[in-house]
Design a protein around this motif. Structure first.
Motif, short mmCIF file in Angstrom:
data_model
loop_
_atom_site.label_atom_id
_atom_site.label_comp_id
_atom_site.label_asym_id
_atom_site.label_seq_id
_atom_site.Cartn_x
_atom_site.Cartn_y
_atom_site.Cartn_z
N VAL A 113 0.84 -1.20 0.00
CA VAL A 113 0.00 0.00 0.00
C VAL A 113 0.87 1.25 0.00
O VAL A 113 1.92 1.28 0.64
CB VAL A 113 -0.96 0.03 1.21
N GLY A 114 0.43 2.23 -0.74
CA GLY A 114 1.12 3.51 -0.76
C GLY A 114 0.48 4.43 0.27
O GLY A 114 -0.72 4.64 0.25
N LEU A 115 1.27 4.92 1.16
CA LEU A 115 0.77 5.81 2.21
C LEU A 115 1.25 7.23 1.96
O LEU A 115 2.26 7.46 1.29
CB LEU A 115 1.26 5.34 3.57
N PRO A 116 0.55 8.19 2.52
CA PRO A 116 0.99 9.58 2.39
C PRO A 116 2.36 9.79 3.05
O PRO A 116 2.79 9.01 3.89
CB PRO A 116 -0.08 10.37 3.16
N ALA A 117 3.01 10.85 2.64
CA ALA A 117 4.32 11.19 3.20
C ALA A 117 4.23 11.29 4.73
O ALA A 117 3.23 11.79 5.26
CB ALA A 117 4.81 12.52 2.62
N GLY A 118 5.24 10.79 5.39
CA GLY A 118 5.28 10.85 6.86
C GLY A 118 4.73 9.62 7.54
O GLY A 118 4.81 9.48 8.75
N PHE A 119 4.14 8.69 6.77
CA PHE A 119 3.62 7.45 7.33
C PHE A 119 4.60 6.33 7.05
O PHE A 119 5.27 6.32 6.03
CB PHE A 119 2.26 7.08 6.70
N LYS A 120 4.68 5.37 7.97
CA LYS A 120 5.57 4.23 7.80
C LYS A 120 4.81 2.95 8.13
O LYS A 120 4.18 2.83 9.18
CB LYS A 120 6.78 4.36 8.74
N VAL A 121 4.87 1.97 7.23
CA VAL A 121 4.19 0.69 7.42
C VAL A 121 5.08 -0.23 8.26
O VAL A 121 6.25 -0.40 7.96
CB VAL A 121 3.90 0.01 6.06
N HIS A 122 4.50 -0.81 9.30
CA HIS A 122 5.21 -1.80 10.11
C HIS A 122 4.72 -3.20 9.75
O HIS A 122 5.51 -4.13 9.69
CB HIS A 122 5.01 -1.55 11.61
N ASN A 123 3.43 -3.35 9.57
CA ASN A 123 2.83 -4.64 9.25
C ASN A 123 1.64 -4.45 8.34
O ASN A 123 0.94 -3.44 8.42
CB ASN A 123 2.32 -5.35 10.52
N THR A 124 1.42 -5.41 7.49
CA THR A 124 0.21 -5.47 6.67
C THR A 124 -0.37 -6.86 6.85
O THR A 124 0.36 -7.86 6.76
CB THR A 124 0.55 -5.23 5.18
N HIS A 125 -1.66 -6.94 7.11
CA HIS A 125 -2.30 -8.23 7.32
C HIS A 125 -3.43 -8.41 6.32
O HIS A 125 -4.23 -7.50 6.12
CB HIS A 125 -2.87 -8.33 8.74
N LEU A 126 -3.46 -9.57 5.71
CA LEU A 126 -4.54 -9.93 4.80
C LEU A 126 -5.22 -11.16 5.37
O LEU A 126 -4.61 -12.21 5.51
CB LEU A 126 -4.00 -10.22 3.39
N VAL A 127 -6.49 -10.99 5.76
CA VAL A 127 -7.25 -12.08 6.35
C VAL A 127 -8.38 -12.45 5.40
O VAL A 127 -9.14 -11.59 4.95
CB VAL A 127 -7.87 -11.68 7.72
N ILE A 128 -8.44 -13.72 5.06
CA ILE A 128 -9.51 -14.24 4.22
C ILE A 128 -10.37 -15.12 5.12
O ILE A 128 -9.86 -16.00 5.80
CB ILE A 128 -8.94 -15.07 3.05
N GLN A 129 -11.66 -14.85 5.14
CA GLN A 129 -12.56 -15.61 5.99
C GLN A 129 -13.53 -16.41 5.13
O GLN A 129 -13.95 -15.96 4.07
CB GLN A 129 -13.32 -14.69 6.93
N GLY A 130 -13.86 -17.57 5.59
CA GLY A 130 -14.79 -18.45 4.87
C GLY A 130 -14.81 -19.81 5.52
O GLY A 130 -14.68 -19.92 6.74
N GLU A 131 -14.98 -20.86 4.70
CA GLU A 131 -14.99 -22.22 5.20
C GLU A 131 -13.87 -23.01 4.55
O GLU A 131 -13.69 -22.94 3.33
CB GLU A 131 -16.32 -22.90 4.93
N CYS A 132 -13.13 -23.75 5.37
CA CYS A 132 -12.05 -24.58 4.84
C CYS A 132 -12.63 -25.80 4.12
O CYS A 132 -13.83 -26.09 4.22
CB CYS A 132 -11.11 -25.01 5.97
#
Length: 136
Positions: A113-132
């Motif tokens: 993800v591109g964030l505005p100036a002055g922001f710093k990404v520490h973690n990005t989480h992608l959660v997919i929910q459904g049925e296994c």
């Protein structure tokens, strides 16, 4: 796949009964494990020792937090060896709404993800929910 003893040796950790038991649980599991799940499957291990073991494993890059959209912290083995204090887990986590399992999906990367100036990404989480597959 490495054994519990090999993992401890590779990471410069002393071999203890608790550390071996915890690693064996992770090595035999196909899903992320919550603290409570680990605690109920371990003999003669107090909560604080388990907490410290998980913290050490996370710091060493042996396990990572598997964020799944629930309030329960879950942990999974790091598939690729993460350097100490530097996890690289931008993959998706699938959470089954029926059985509650959380599974790492290494093949799906979380988007950058591109964030505005002055922001710093520490973690990005992608959660997919459904049925296994087992619950369908």
């Amino acid at each position: 796949m490495s054994t519990a003893t090999e993992i401890l040796k590779q990471n410069g950790l002393r071999k203890t009964h608790v550390r071996l038991q915890v690693l064996d649980l992770f090595l035999s599991s196909d899903a992320a494990l919550a603290h409570q799940q680990l605690e109920s499957n371990l003999e003669d291990v107090d909560r604080i020792t388990l907490y410290r073991t998980l913290k050490t494993y996370e710091q060493k890059g042996i396990i990572h937090r598997a964020m799944d959209g629930t309030l329960t912290a879950k942990y999974a083995l790091c598939e690729t060896g993460c350097p100490e204090h530097e996890h690289h887990h931008s993959h998706a986590h699938f959470h089954c709404e029926s059985c509650g399992k959380t599974i790492c999906i290494e093949e799906i990367e979380a988007p950058k993800v591109g964030l505005p100036a002055g922001f710093k990404v520490h973690n990005t989480h992608l959660v997919i929910q459904g049925e296994c597959g087992a619950c369908q």
